[in-house]
Motif scaffolding. Structure first.
Motif, PDB file in Angstrom:
ATOM      1  N   ASN A   1       0.819  -1.209   0.000  1.00  0.00           N
ATOM      2  CA  ASN A   1       0.000   0.000   0.000  1.00  0.00           C
ATOM      3  C   ASN A   1       0.851   1.257   0.000  1.00  0.00           C
ATOM      4  O   ASN A   1       0.431   2.302   0.447  1.00  0.00           O
ATOM      5  CB  ASN A   1      -0.966   0.002   1.184  1.00  0.00           C
ATOM      6  CG  ASN A   1      -0.227   0.033   2.496  1.00  0.00           C
ATOM      7  OD1 ASN A   1       0.972  -0.219   2.543  1.00  0.00           O
ATOM      8  ND2 ASN A   1      -0.952   0.340   3.561  1.00  0.00           N
ATOM      9  N   ALA A   2       2.043   1.136  -0.561  1.00  0.00           N
ATOM     10  CA  ALA A   2       2.915   2.301  -0.574  1.00  0.00           C
ATOM     11  C   ALA A   2       2.323   3.420  -1.429  1.00  0.00           C
ATOM     12  O   ALA A   2       2.391   4.584  -1.081  1.00  0.00           O
ATOM     13  CB  ALA A   2       4.292   1.905  -1.098  1.00  0.00           C
ATOM     14  N   ARG A   3       1.749   3.053  -2.578  1.00  0.00           N
ATOM     15  CA  ARG A   3       1.161   4.069  -3.443  1.00  0.00           C
ATOM     16  C   ARG A   3      -0.220   3.599  -3.864  1.00  0.00           C
ATOM     17  O   ARG A   3      -0.401   2.448  -4.237  1.00  0.00           O
ATOM     18  CB  ARG A   3       2.039   4.252  -4.667  1.00  0.00           C
ATOM     19  CG  ARG A   3       2.310   5.714  -4.956  1.00  0.00           C
ATOM     20  CD  ARG A   3       3.238   5.840  -6.105  1.00  0.00           C
ATOM     21  NE  ARG A   3       2.496   5.803  -7.370  1.00  0.00           N
ATOM     22  CZ  ARG A   3       3.101   5.816  -8.545  1.00  0.00           C
ATOM     23  NH1 ARG A   3       4.403   5.827  -8.617  1.00  0.00           N
ATOM     24  NH2 ARG A   3       2.391   5.792  -9.655  1.00  0.00           N
ATOM     25  N   ARG A   4      -1.199   4.509  -3.842  1.00  0.00           N
ATOM     26  CA  ARG A   4      -2.578   4.077  -4.037  1.00  0.00           C
ATOM     27  C   ARG A   4      -2.805   3.501  -5.441  1.00  0.00           C
ATOM     28  O   ARG A   4      -3.510   2.503  -5.594  1.00  0.00           O
ATOM     29  CB  ARG A   4      -3.528   5.256  -3.801  1.00  0.00           C
ATOM     30  CG  ARG A   4      -4.939   4.759  -3.534  1.00  0.00           C
ATOM     31  CD  ARG A   4      -5.818   5.848  -2.972  1.00  0.00           C
ATOM     32  NE  ARG A   4      -7.021   5.250  -2.402  1.00  0.00           N
ATOM     33  CZ  ARG A   4      -8.243   5.574  -2.757  1.00  0.00           C
ATOM     34  NH1 ARG A   4      -8.447   6.501  -3.666  1.00  0.00           N
ATOM     35  NH2 ARG A   4      -9.272   4.994  -2.202  1.00  0.00           N
ATOM     36  N   ASP A   5      -2.222   4.111  -6.474  1.00  0.00           N
ATOM     37  CA  ASP A   5      -2.543   3.591  -7.807  1.00  0.00           C
ATOM     38  C   ASP A   5      -1.825   2.281  -8.108  1.00  0.00           C
ATOM     39  O   ASP A   5      -1.977   1.722  -9.183  1.00  0.00           O
ATOM     40  CB  ASP A   5      -2.290   4.639  -8.904  1.00  0.00           C
ATOM     41  CG  ASP A   5      -0.841   5.074  -8.968  1.00  0.00           C
ATOM     42  OD1 ASP A   5      -0.089   4.724  -8.038  1.00  0.00           O
ATOM     43  OD2 ASP A   5      -0.474   5.753  -9.937  1.00  0.00           O
ATOM     44  N   HIS A   6      -1.078   1.770  -7.146  1.00  0.00           N
ATOM     45  CA  HIS A   6      -0.505   0.429  -7.319  1.00  0.00           C
ATOM     46  C   HIS A   6      -1.478  -0.662  -6.889  1.00  0.00           C
ATOM     47  O   HIS A   6      -1.205  -1.837  -7.071  1.00  0.00           O
ATOM     48  CB  HIS A   6       0.800   0.299  -6.516  1.00  0.00           C
ATOM     49  CG  HIS A   6       1.932   1.042  -7.144  1.00  0.00           C
ATOM     50  ND1 HIS A   6       3.131   1.241  -6.525  1.00  0.00           N
ATOM     51  CD2 HIS A   6       2.036   1.652  -8.358  1.00  0.00           C
ATOM     52  CE1 HIS A   6       3.938   1.936  -7.314  1.00  0.00           C
ATOM     53  NE2 HIS A   6       3.297   2.204  -8.425  1.00  0.00           N
ATOM     54  N   TYR A   7      -2.581  -0.274  -6.262  1.00  0.00           N
ATOM     55  CA  TYR A   7      -3.521  -1.321  -5.857  1.00  0.00           C
ATOM     56  C   TYR A   7      -4.978  -1.000  -6.173  1.00  0.00           C
ATOM     57  O   TYR A   7      -5.872  -1.641  -5.663  1.00  0.00           O
ATOM     58  CB  TYR A   7      -3.359  -1.647  -4.353  1.00  0.00           C
ATOM     59  CG  TYR A   7      -3.602  -0.505  -3.384  1.00  0.00           C
ATOM     60  CD1 TYR A   7      -4.901  -0.211  -2.951  1.00  0.00           C
ATOM     61  CD2 TYR A   7      -2.557   0.258  -2.889  1.00  0.00           C
ATOM     62  CE1 TYR A   7      -5.126   0.823  -2.069  1.00  0.00           C
ATOM     63  CE2 TYR A   7      -2.778   1.291  -2.000  1.00  0.00           C
ATOM     64  CZ  TYR A   7      -4.068   1.576  -1.588  1.00  0.00           C
ATOM     65  OH  TYR A   7      -4.293   2.597  -0.717  1.00  0.00           O
TER      66      TYR A   7
ATOM     67  N   THR B   1       6.768   5.419 -11.661  1.00  0.00           N
ATOM     68  CA  THR B   1       7.625   4.516 -10.899  1.00  0.00           C
ATOM     69  C   THR B   1       6.892   3.205 -10.626  1.00  0.00           C
ATOM     70  O   THR B   1       5.754   3.209 -10.171  1.00  0.00           O
ATOM     71  CB  THR B   1       8.003   5.155  -9.549  1.00  0.00           C
ATOM     72  OG1 THR B   1       8.320   6.514  -9.777  1.00  0.00           O
ATOM     73  CG2 THR B   1       9.164   4.432  -8.916  1.00  0.00           C
ATOM     74  N   ALA B   2       7.569   2.104 -10.903  1.00  0.00           N
ATOM     75  CA  ALA B   2       6.921   0.805 -10.757  1.00  0.00           C
ATOM     76  C   ALA B   2       6.827   0.412  -9.286  1.00  0.00           C
ATOM     77  O   ALA B   2       7.632   0.871  -8.468  1.00  0.00           O
ATOM     78  CB  ALA B   2       7.697  -0.242 -11.528  1.00  0.00           C
ATOM     79  N   PRO B   3       5.852  -0.422  -8.958  1.00  0.00           N
ATOM     80  CA  PRO B   3       5.808  -0.957  -7.602  1.00  0.00           C
ATOM     81  C   PRO B   3       7.017  -1.847  -7.344  1.00  0.00           C
ATOM     82  O   PRO B   3       7.675  -2.306  -8.288  1.00  0.00           O
ATOM     83  CB  PRO B   3       4.513  -1.752  -7.556  1.00  0.00           C
ATOM     84  CG  PRO B   3       4.112  -1.976  -8.964  1.00  0.00           C
ATOM     85  CD  PRO B   3       4.733  -0.912  -9.788  1.00  0.00           C
ATOM     86  N   ALA B   4       7.295  -2.092  -6.073  1.00  0.00           N
ATOM     87  CA  ALA B   4       8.449  -2.912  -5.724  1.00  0.00           C
ATOM     88  C   ALA B   4       8.338  -4.286  -6.367  1.00  0.00           C
ATOM     89  O   ALA B   4       7.247  -4.824  -6.519  1.00  0.00           O
ATOM     90  CB  ALA B   4       8.536  -3.048  -4.208  1.00  0.00           C
ATOM     91  N   GLY B   5       9.462  -4.843  -6.715  1.00  0.00           N
ATOM     92  CA  GLY B   5       9.448  -6.165  -7.338  1.00  0.00           C
ATOM     93  C   GLY B   5      10.270  -6.134  -8.602  1.00  0.00           C
ATOM     94  O   GLY B   5      10.460  -5.085  -9.209  1.00  0.00           O
ATOM     95  N   ASP B   6      10.758  -7.298  -8.993  1.00  0.00           N
ATOM     96  CA  ASP B   6      11.618  -7.395 -10.158  1.00  0.00           C
ATOM     97  C   ASP B   6      10.888  -8.158 -11.254  1.00  0.00           C
ATOM     98  O   ASP B   6      10.706  -9.377 -11.159  1.00  0.00           O
ATOM     99  CB  ASP B   6      12.910  -8.120  -9.772  1.00  0.00           C
ATOM    100  CG  ASP B   6      13.836  -8.260 -10.974  1.00  0.00           C
ATOM    101  OD1 ASP B   6      13.537  -7.639 -12.020  1.00  0.00           O
ATOM    102  OD2 ASP B   6      14.835  -8.984 -10.856  1.00  0.00           O
ATOM    103  N   PRO B   7      10.443  -7.439 -12.291  1.00  0.00           N
ATOM    104  CA  PRO B   7       9.674  -8.119 -13.353  1.00  0.00           C
ATOM    105  C   PRO B   7      10.456  -9.262 -13.982  1.00  0.00           C
ATOM    106  O   PRO B   7       9.864 -10.227 -14.461  1.00  0.00           O
ATOM    107  CB  PRO B   7       9.427  -7.011 -14.372  1.00  0.00           C
ATOM    108  CG  PRO B   7       9.605  -5.732 -13.622  1.00  0.00           C
ATOM    109  CD  PRO B   7      10.600  -6.011 -12.541  1.00  0.00           C
ATOM    110  N   ALA B   8      11.783  -9.163 -13.962  1.00  0.00           N
ATOM    111  CA  ALA B   8      12.583 -10.211 -14.594  1.00  0.00           C
ATOM    112  C   ALA B   8      12.580 -11.493 -13.770  1.00  0.00           C
ATOM    113  O   ALA B   8      12.865 -12.571 -14.278  1.00  0.00           O
ATOM    114  CB  ALA B   8      14.016  -9.723 -14.781  1.00  0.00           C
ATOM    115  N   ALA B   9      12.232 -11.370 -12.481  1.00  0.00           N
ATOM    116  CA  ALA B   9      12.311 -12.529 -11.596  1.00  0.00           C
ATOM    117  C   ALA B   9      10.986 -13.280 -11.496  1.00  0.00           C
ATOM    118  O   ALA B   9      10.813 -14.106 -10.605  1.00  0.00           O
ATOM    119  CB  ALA B   9      12.761 -12.086 -10.205  1.00  0.00           C
TER     120      ALA B   9
END
Lengths: 205, 673
Positions: free
Chosen positions: B347-353, B623-631
């Motif tokens: 819930n760091a940024r509202r538009d991420h959820y 800015t993307a939400p936390a996490g590594d899309p490559a992983a």
């Protein structure tokens, strides 16, 4: 639904499949649903070929829906709307009697009575005990000039009367359908007894 | 823009409008049966007759007649009145005079309009036609003799629901509306045809012969059985909820409602927790509030703050979650989680959820990529919007996940993460692309970031257009994330003895057996489901119809429902229970009224100040939400909802929903889990 059995399967045979392909090709791509009426006729004729009874079973409508990419209910709507599709099995010969005004004025009541007498059928949409005949009352078949008309399956017997009706039915019973068309020797829909106009060439022609 | 005059009122309408629509714009009501704003125009009831100058001197059906420049329309001339009277007389020829035993009585268009255009007697002495009733499943009851063939139900099922099951077979006197081959309607929106039917031909089966519309108390509320937050009206008589109807909200549910949301209400009367229970000697025993609070207080007294945890369920209102969060803080615990399904959300940024394009915004999209979601089951009303985008503007839709019928054609790109690349290609060239990521995908790590990346590269994240969307299935989820009900240990870490005291606020949707045997479980909720069965103390709470509550839907729209009935027995509103418990444990919370709780809500997150209203917004920060899309691991997305009709404690307790499952969904094979 009524007290008859729906076949468990229906699949187009080679003739039917070819016929539907021919019909569908008439319409632009994506508009193949336009072919639903001819396709239902194809089903009805195939049933006639295969079972001797020209009708459209449920599975046949489903097969049409699948072939034309239509939801089944859209096919049911069309098939039940048109009187020409038999939604239940019928006899080998489908006697379709026109009782609309022109045929009625020209004696269609006699034809109906003769059919009932010869086949033993009491009401409309009933099939005779021997399974040979089904009688249906139809609206104008568009041949009023040669009224009254008895339509057997796809063929018209014209200028009918009581005797001729009995003859036709007797011949059908023997599996020898008489020649279609006018039963009094009329040429197509020309006047009875030969031409009445253009009897001679104009003098200053 | 044609300008025309209707009964002396000049009105300008958009091109393509009909005379009936123009009359509505002029504020003139024209009677109608078959015409409906949201369906195609059929023009078959003929009730909307008007007279138009300089046309052939005959009544004209206004719903099919295009409005044109300079047209002069009269809606109340002798010709119009006589025409409508004639239509009404024809409609009534075959309509039975059974209003006293008809469930539509009192809210029937035909009844109402017969008051204006009907005769006091019938000139028709012949036999009326009778039509065999159709069996359409456990929800819709039919009395087909009452049908006036307006075809609204057929058009709705084909056009909006996208499941063409209904049709009109035969013709003329023999025309019948039905499925032809008997079968239950397979749409999740099927019961909307009950509302659409202008007569009593289609009525609610569970509500049959229960009440008259004028006996009911009507309370505005918000649906919580999915995350769309459909606006509803709860109709009650005395202590009982008798039916739920949709309320108009163009931005959310238009005027539709899913079958589950409408018919789960009989679950509100069954398996209810109506008094507190305390486990003594391994057995749950009925107790008083005092005893229950004592048991909790004693346990909490001996437990350190970080050994206490709380999990919020899917149906919770924001007020109770806030109160629980504050109580936990007072007890020294920050172990809060609202993701009982383990969704990888932050819930760091509202538009991420949230569902940022918003539900109404779906109609503007031209390409939609659905990742790990089955919107037809997870949010049927929202799915109808996607269908609308496809039907009205030809939006193309791609799906990554299990292959199912979503009621519109889709490009199936793959079943799992290996298809993410194909998904990105699918959005190429779209002007207003949308990415919808569902809970089926968010079960897995890094997918949130991967989906955001796809949206970002597809040009879905611009200052004018926000095309990144999370589709939730839990009504409480966005509200909980807004509140920050997400800190310390995760739900998974609280299980297996991760905490000594576990406070479950209506949380039943996880494997309760994984709670450690030594963990003291407090269950606060309204239904005796798996959570209550495991609990050491049960605090009976209120269901959504029994409390005033604030809910935030998947878009992030804050909505408020009102109390329609009182909770049963000794059950109480949830925030009040937590407030009382806080006093009992010596950490009294600083609010005593719902207004004070809501003031605190706004203090915690200002979004709660904006009830009902949600402006459209673009994406200002990509800015993307936390996490590594490559992983992203190589996984297939599995559906999160197996049975649409049974997803929560209320619908699982509902016999109507059980009947729907039995009628519509084939018996599942015995699964060896």
């Amino acid at each position: 639904m009524a007290d008859f059995e729906q076949p468990a399967h229906f699949a187009f045979d080679a003739d039917s499949a070819a016929e539907i392909d021919r019909v569908v090709a008439k319409y632009p791509p994506g508009r193949q649903a336009s072919a639903v009426i001819p396709a239902l006729y194809v089903v009805q004729r195939q049933m006639k070929r295969q079972t001797g009874s020209a009708w459209v079973p449920l599975k046949g409508m489903d097969a049409v829906g699948e072939r034309l990419g239509m939801p089944p209910i859209r096919v049911y709507e069309v098939a039940t709307f048109y009187f020409m599709f038999n939604m239940a099995p019928i006899g080998k010969y489908h006697l379709q009697l026109c009782t609309t005004t022109p045929c009625w004025l020209r004696g269609s009541d006699d034809i109906v009575a003769a059919c009932r007498e010869a086949t033993g059928i009491k009401g409309w949409k009933e099939t005779s005990a021997d399974g040979l005949f089904t009688m249906t009352e139809v609206e104008c078949v568009g041949a009023c000039v040669n009224a009254p008309i008895l339509q057997v399956d796809d063929d018209f017997y014209e200028d009918m009367d009581r005797e001729k009706t009995l003859l036709v039915i007797a011949a059908l019973r023997e599996g020898k359908p008489p020649a279609v068309g006018s039963m009094i020797g009329r040429q197509r829909s020309a006047p009875e007894g030969g031409p009445t106009t253009l009897l001679f060439a104009p003098e200053n022609g | 823009m044609p300008k025309l005059t209707i009964d002396g009122i000049e009105v300008e309408v958009p091109p393509g409008s009909t005379v009936l629509q123009a009359a509505e714009a002029a504020g003139i009501e024209i009677p109608r049966f078959c015409y409906h704003d949201r369906l195609s125009i059929a023009g078959n009831c003929r009730m909307c007759l008007v007279e138009i100058e300089k046309t052939p001197p005959k009544p004209i059906s206004s719903c099919t007649y295009p409005a044109a420049e300079g047209m002069i329309v009269h809606t109340d001339t002798p010709m119009v009145r006589n025409g409508r009277r004639g239509v009404m007389e024809f409609l009534l020829i075959n309509h039975p005079l059974d209003c006293p035993i008809c469930d539509q009585g009192g809210e029937c268009d035909l009844q109402d309009q017969a008051m204006g255009y009907g005769m006091d007697h019938s000139r028709y002495a012949e036999n009326k036609r009778a039509v065999k009733d159709k069996e359409l499943g456990p929800l819709v009851k039919t009395v087909m003799t009452r049908c006036i063939h307006c075809t609204r139900c057929i058009r709705f099922i084909s056009e909006v629901a996208g499941v063409p099951d209904l049709g009109a077979t035969s013709r003329g006197e023999h025309m019948e509306v039905g499925t032809y081959v008997e079968k239950a309607l397979s749409s999740e929106l099927s019961a909307n045809i009950i509302d659409l039917c202008p007569v009593g031909a289609l009525t609610s089966k569970p509500y049959a012969f229960t009440a008259r519309s004028w006996e009911l108390t009507k309370t505005d509320s918000v649906d919580v059985l999915d995350a769309v937050g459909a606006n509803i009206r709860v109709d009650t008589r005395g202590p009982e909820v008798l039916r739920i109807l949709p309320r108009l909200n163009e931005d959310v549910n238009e005027e539709w409602l899913g079958d589950k949301s409408r018919f789960s209400i009989d679950g509100l009367k069954r398996r209810r927790l109506d008094k507190p229970w305390v486990r003594k000697d391994g057995k749950l025993q009925a107790a008083t509030w005092q005893q229950a609070f004592d048991a909790i207080a004693t346990k909490l007294h001996d437990t350190k703050g970080d050994r206490i945890g709380a999990i919020a369920g899917d149906l919770c209102d924001a007020e109770s979650m806030l109160a629980l969060k504050d109580l936990m803080a007072a007890l020294g615990s920050f172990n809060l989680d609202c993701r009982q399904d383990g969704a990888k959300l932050t819930n760091a940024r509202r538009d991420h959820y949230t569902f940022n394009t918003q539900i109404a915004g779906i109609e503007d999209a031209d390409a939609i990529l659905i990742i790990g979601s089955n919107p037809r089951r997870e949010a049927p009303v929202l799915n109808a919007r996607i269908r609308k985008a496809w039907a009205n503007s030809g939006a193309k839709i791609g799906v990554i996940g299990a292959e199912t019928d979503l009621t519109y054609p889709v490009t199936h790109l793959g079943t799992g993460t290996t298809a993410l690349g194909a998904g990105e290609t699918f959005l190429n060239g779209a002007k207003k692309p949308m990415v919808i990521v569902g809970q089926g995908a968010l079960k897995h790590e890094n997918l949130l970031a991967a989906a955001w990346g796809i949206a970002s590269r597809a040009g879905a994240l611009t200052p004018e257009w926000h095309g990144f969307n999370v589709l939730h299935t839990a009504a409480a989820r966005v509200g909980a994330l807004d509140l920050g009900f997400l800190s310390g240990k995760t739900a998974g870490e609280m299980l297996n003895g991760g905490v000594d005291v576990l406070y479950l606020l209506g949380a039943d949707e996880f494997n309760i057996a994984k709670t450690g045997p030594a963990t003291f479980v407090i269950y606060q909720g309204h239904h005796g489901d798996s959570g209550a069965a495991r609990a050491d103390v049960i605090l009976p709470g209120a269901a959504y119809t029994e409390k005033s509550g604030t809910y935030v839907n998947t878009e992030g729209r804050v909505q408020r429902g009102f109390m329609a009935t009182h909770p049963p027995g000794e059950a109480r509103e949830d925030w009040k229970i937590i407030r009382a418990l806080s006093a009992h444990t010596g950490h009294a919370l600083p609010y005593d009224t719902i207004a004070a709780v809501r003031a605190r809500l706004e203090q915690v997150n200002p979004v709660f100040a904006n009830v009902g209203f949600l402006p459209r917004f673009g994406c200002s920060d990509t800015t993307a939400p936390a996490g590594d899309p490559a992983a992203v691991a190589n996984v297939n997305f599995t559906p999160v909802i197996v049975h649409y009709h049974q997803t929560d404690t209320i619908s699982r307790a509902s016999p109507t929903m059980a009947a729907c499952v039995a009628a519509l969904e084939p018996a599942p094979a015995m699964a060896a889990e």
